[in-house]
Design an enzyme around this catalytic site. Structure first.
Site, PDB file in Angstrom:
ATOM      1  N   ASP A 155      37.016   7.967  47.980  1.00  0.00           N
ATOM      2  CA  ASP A 155      36.409   6.632  48.037  1.00  0.00           C
ATOM      3  C   ASP A 155      35.763   6.202  46.730  1.00  0.00           C
ATOM      4  OD1 ASP A 155      36.900   5.548  50.630  1.00  0.00           O
ATOM      5  OD2 ASP A 155      35.615   7.105  51.464  1.00  0.00           O
ATOM      6  N   ASP A 164      42.725   3.099  54.411  1.00  0.00           N
ATOM      7  CA  ASP A 164      41.600   2.642  53.600  1.00  0.00           C
ATOM      8  C   ASP A 164      41.793   2.955  52.118  1.00  0.00           C
ATOM      9  OD1 ASP A 164      41.121   3.671  56.240  1.00  0.00           O
ATOM     10  OD2 ASP A 164      38.970   3.400  56.001  1.00  0.00           O
TER      11      ASP A 164
END
Length: 388
Positions: free
Chosen positions: A113, A171
């Site tokens: 991330d 994601d």
């Protein structure tokens, strides 16, 4: 942008800005002041060593994030957007404070991330200030992200937890933007090559025939082939988790911008068609499009904000631009209504209400969450840029 598209935006925005009833978008200068007043309530609550993640009232107020949390870059990014939209030096100071407290995040190699964590914070900081120190942070973050790439599979590993052998979540498409940027500023194609490989493999394996997306695809590290397809944060493995569809839509729109490859434009339009077909009348996404409780299922303002931001961008690339603009404006109009936007100091100072984090775990359900605010502000910024 084509002239008729620009005229469409002007007409749509004029119509919404002139309406005074509930659910209509206010004049943009008024909204900026309301956003500023609201977020200052949040700023006053922020501790020196953490950033705000969410405000789940039933759990006792704020949840805070450190550099170990995937959401840690969004508050700084929101404050940078406020500085950009208002020109107010107050927001520059707040943005800097909440960016610099993330120092060290660029060296983390245990998370996929880093795009969210580094590019939303330091990326906006560098874009708006030109400070070379921030550029170095982003390049180091990109280097750290590359350590998670498996050339046999062709993807960046997402999680280090769970039962999956090599999990890749949809994601992760959002973290590729930082890699594209790194290749442009360094001249080294290795970052872009990884981003393109990841996007191509994800496009091949994550999407169903109707262009809905699985959340997680796990790969065999020896053969490089997918072995499991799950939807970890959705209703069930074959359901269309709302925010997951938004991540993919935004991600392939961005990939088209960065590469000019028509297959990414086609993917974005196909994913978008699935989303638009399943949105309710007010255009705010359900948390999962297969929830049997629809139309009374939870809405996810964060997914709606991501979709709106992507629609504003995609409208500039597609022959369907007018339709995308119409929906994007409708989403922003709804999110700006009293039903979804707090402007009275409530909601812990967060802007948007009614987001859903992880429904299967009953975590952050129907609450304020920092990434919802980030993409809402980005949507407003992109909307206004279209009429300049």
């Amino acid at each position: 942008m084509k002239l008729h598209n620009l005229l469409f935006v002007l007409i749509a925005l004029f119509a919404t800005s002139c309406a005074g009833e509930k659910g209509k978008k206010a004049e943009f200068p008024q909204i900026k002041q309301e956003l500023s007043d609201q977020l200052k309530v949040l700023v006053k609550a922020i501790p020196d060593d953490k950033v705000p993640r969410s405000y789940p009232d039933k759990d006792g107020g704020y949840w805070w994030a450190t550099i170990k949390d995937w959401t840690c870059g969004f508050p700084a990014g929101s404050f940078w957007y406020m500085y950009e939209m208002t020109g107010d030096e107050y927001w520059k100071g707040v943005a800097l404070d909440n960016t610099l407290k993330l120092d060290g995040v660029q060296f983390r190699t245990t998370t996929h991330d880093l795009g969210f964590m580094v590019f939303c914070s330091y990326g906006n900081a560098y874009r708006l200030t030109g400070n070379e120190a921030y550029k170095d942070v982003i390049i180091q973050g990109s280097e750290s992200l590359l350590t998670r790439f498996n050339p046999t599979i062709g993807c960046i590993r997402s999680w280090d937890h769970g039962k999956w052998e090599f999990p890749v979540i949809v994601d992760n498409m959002m973290n590729l933007e930082m890699l594209f940027w790194a290749s442009k500023v360094t001249g080294d194609p290795k970052y872009k090559d990884v981003a393109v490989s990841h996007a191509d493999v994800t496009l091949k394996n994550h999407f169903r025939d109707d262009w809905s997306s699985y959340h997680v695809v796990s790969y065999d590290t020896i053969t490089g082939q997918p072995v499991e397809k799950h939807t970890h944060q959705g209703l069930n493995h074959e359901s269309a988790w709302g925010r997951g569809q938004a991540w993919g839509f935004y991600g392939y729109t961005m990939c088209y911008r960065e590469t000019g490859d028509e297959k990414y434009l086609e993917a974005a339009e196909n994913i978008g068609a699935f989303i638009l077909k399943n949105l309710p009348e007010d255009k705010v996404s359900y948390w999962d499009y297969n929830d049997p409780a629809i139309p009374n299922a939870y809405r996810d303002a964060s997914a709606a904000a991501i979709i709106a931001s992507a629609l504003f961008e995609l409208s500039q690339y597609s022959s369907k631009g007018e339709m995308y603009l119409d929906v994007a404006n409708k989403i922003v109009e709804t999110l700006s209504s009293k039903e979804y936007r707090a402007n009275d100091g409530s909601n812990g100072g967060f802007i948007l209400k009614h987001s859903v984090g992880h429904k299967p775990k009953e975590s952050e359900v129907d609450v304020a969450i920092n990434y919802a605010d980030y993409y809402y502000l980005e949507s407003l910024k992109r909307q206004q840029e279209l009429i300049k």
